[in-house]
Write an enzyme that holds these catalytic residues in place. Sequence first.
Site, short mmCIF file in Angstrom:
data_model
loop_
_atom_site.label_atom_id
_atom_site.label_comp_id
_atom_site.label_asym_id
_atom_site.label_seq_id
_atom_site.Cartn_x
_atom_site.Cartn_y
_atom_site.Cartn_z
N TRP A 164 -29.99 80.86 -11.92
CA TRP A 164 -31.11 81.19 -12.82
C TRP A 164 -30.86 82.46 -13.62
CZ3 TRP A 164 -33.07 77.43 -14.59
CH2 TRP A 164 -33.66 76.42 -13.86
N PHE A 190 -44.53 70.58 -1.16
CA PHE A 190 -45.48 70.09 -2.18
C PHE A 190 -45.86 68.63 -1.98
CE2 PHE A 190 -41.20 71.19 -3.92
CZ PHE A 190 -40.60 69.98 -3.60
N HIS A 208 -34.69 65.77 -8.71
CA HIS A 208 -33.35 65.19 -8.49
C HIS A 208 -33.01 65.03 -7.00
CE1 HIS A 208 -30.79 69.19 -8.49
NE2 HIS A 208 -31.78 69.22 -7.61
N ASP A 209 -33.81 65.66 -6.13
CA ASP A 209 -33.57 65.52 -4.68
C ASP A 209 -34.12 64.22 -4.11
OD1 ASP A 209 -32.41 68.03 -4.54
OD2 ASP A 209 -34.22 69.03 -3.78
N ASN A 255 -23.37 64.33 -6.41
CA ASN A 255 -23.69 65.35 -5.41
C ASN A 255 -25.04 65.07 -4.75
OD1 ASN A 255 -22.92 67.80 -4.08
ND2 ASN A 255 -24.71 68.69 -5.07
N GLN A 259 -25.64 64.63 -0.73
CA GLN A 259 -26.44 65.66 -0.07
C GLN A 259 -27.94 65.36 0.05
OE1 GLN A 259 -24.63 69.64 -1.82
NE2 GLN A 259 -25.39 69.86 0.25
C1 LIG Z 1 -33.17 72.55 -4.98
S1 LIG Z 1 -34.48 73.58 -4.49
C2 LIG Z 1 -35.07 74.16 -6.07
C3 LIG Z 1 -35.72 75.49 -5.97
C4 LIG Z 1 -36.11 76.15 -7.29
N1 LIG Z 1 -37.15 75.40 -7.95
C5 LIG Z 1 -34.91 76.33 -8.20
O1 LIG Z 1 -34.75 75.60 -9.18
O2 LIG Z 1 -34.11 77.22 -7.94
C6 LIG Z 1 -35.62 72.43 -3.90
C7 LIG Z 1 -37.02 72.89 -3.66
O3 LIG Z 1 -37.70 71.81 -3.02
C8 LIG Z 1 -38.53 72.33 -2.00
N2 LIG Z 1 -38.70 71.33 -0.95
C9 LIG Z 1 -39.84 70.72 -0.62
N3 LIG Z 1 -39.68 69.88 0.39
C10 LIG Z 1 -38.39 69.95 0.71
C11 LIG Z 1 -37.61 69.33 1.69
N4 LIG Z 1 -38.16 68.48 2.56
N5 LIG Z 1 -36.30 69.63 1.73
C12 LIG Z 1 -35.76 70.49 0.86
N6 LIG Z 1 -36.45 71.12 -0.08
C13 LIG Z 1 -37.74 70.86 -0.15
C14 LIG Z 1 -37.85 73.58 -1.51
O4 LIG Z 1 -38.82 74.48 -1.00
C15 LIG Z 1 -37.20 74.09 -2.77
O5 LIG Z 1 -38.12 74.96 -3.41
#
Ligand SMILES: C[S@@+](CC[C@H](N)C(=O)[O-])C[C@H]1O[C@@H](n2cnc3c(N)ncnc32)[C@H](O)[C@@H]1O
Length: 298
Positions: A164, A190, A208-209, A255, A259
């Site tokens: 960032w 969330f 994307h997760d 990726n 992951q």
């Molecule tokens: C890849 S990080 C992105 C963080 C931030 N918005 C950034 O762009 O740097 C994923 C976000 O999803 C949230 N999240 C919610 N549920 C999650 C879960 N079960 N596993 C991993 N992350 C989770 C994490 O708290 C984290 O803020």
Amino acid sequence: MCSQGDEGYRLLKEYANGFMVSQVLFAACELGVFELLAGAPEPLDSAAVSARLGASPRGTELLLDACVSLKLLQADVSGGKAVYANTELASTYLVRGSPRSQRDMLMYTGRTTYVCWGHLAEAVREGRNQYLKAFGIPSEELFSAIYRSEGERLQFMQGLQDMWRLEGARVLAAFDLSPFRVICDLGGDFFKDPLPEADLYILARVLHDWTDAKCSHLLGRLYQACRTGGGILVIESLLDADGRGPLTTVLYSLNMLVQTEGRERTPAQYCALLGPAGFRDVRCRRTGGTYDAVLARK
Ligand SMILES: C[S@@+](CC[C@H](N)C(=O)[O-])C[C@H]1O[C@@H](n2cnc3c(N)ncnc32)[C@H](O)[C@@H]1O
């Protein structure tokens, strides 16, 4: 027929050896080469580096010379003896504490991402992430969906911050956000926790997760929480319309396979998630950087 001069053969070797380049970078970060040289009052020879790092003389010399070849270090030779110093690239991006340091993200990538990528073929075969094979941990036993421990989660978050610091301004300038008074950058759980009221929700590198179904569930919750006239800003790396580029984003999508449960998406795929959740006026902007922006209104 292939020869050394053949472009296809050259490209093939570059692809095949790409992992070696990554490993030189990760190993030098892991060992603390760049911090050592940054803190030394003058360039050091390989024996001094190996002694101070507690590493083997032979391995250290080979690693330092590979770093020189990759322009991460510079070598000055006098009297047949080389002394090493950081290049500007290393001082800027690789030393811990430098304002533009990417060290945390590199450490996370080397320790975690790289290991999962070692199982890419299995990930493709099975269609799921590779934490079980990479680390012996079933997905459901991970600390928090994708982190093996609190320490790893913190390192990953630091790594996200690394990016960032370099890319954030460009992404936030993609749209005029001045009409939005209360802006909520979403993190934490969330999917379950009550969402704060806001005019604009930022979902950065979150969708994307997750699978389409989980994204739709989350977007539905956000639509309910969002004030009328408010909006949502999705920050992700956008795929080209045909899904086959840009290369970095295509690789990020793989990726996500090794992951997470998710994938990178095209603008049309984000529209197809946001529209049914109730959002309108969906606009996608490419920034020219790694991450792009999608703004939609309630
Ligand atoms: C890849 S990080 C992105 C963080 C931030 N918005 C950034 O762009 O740097 C994923 C976000 O999803 C949230 N999240 C919610 N549920 C999650 C879960 N079960 N596993 C991993 N992350 C989770 C994490 O708290 C984290 O803020």
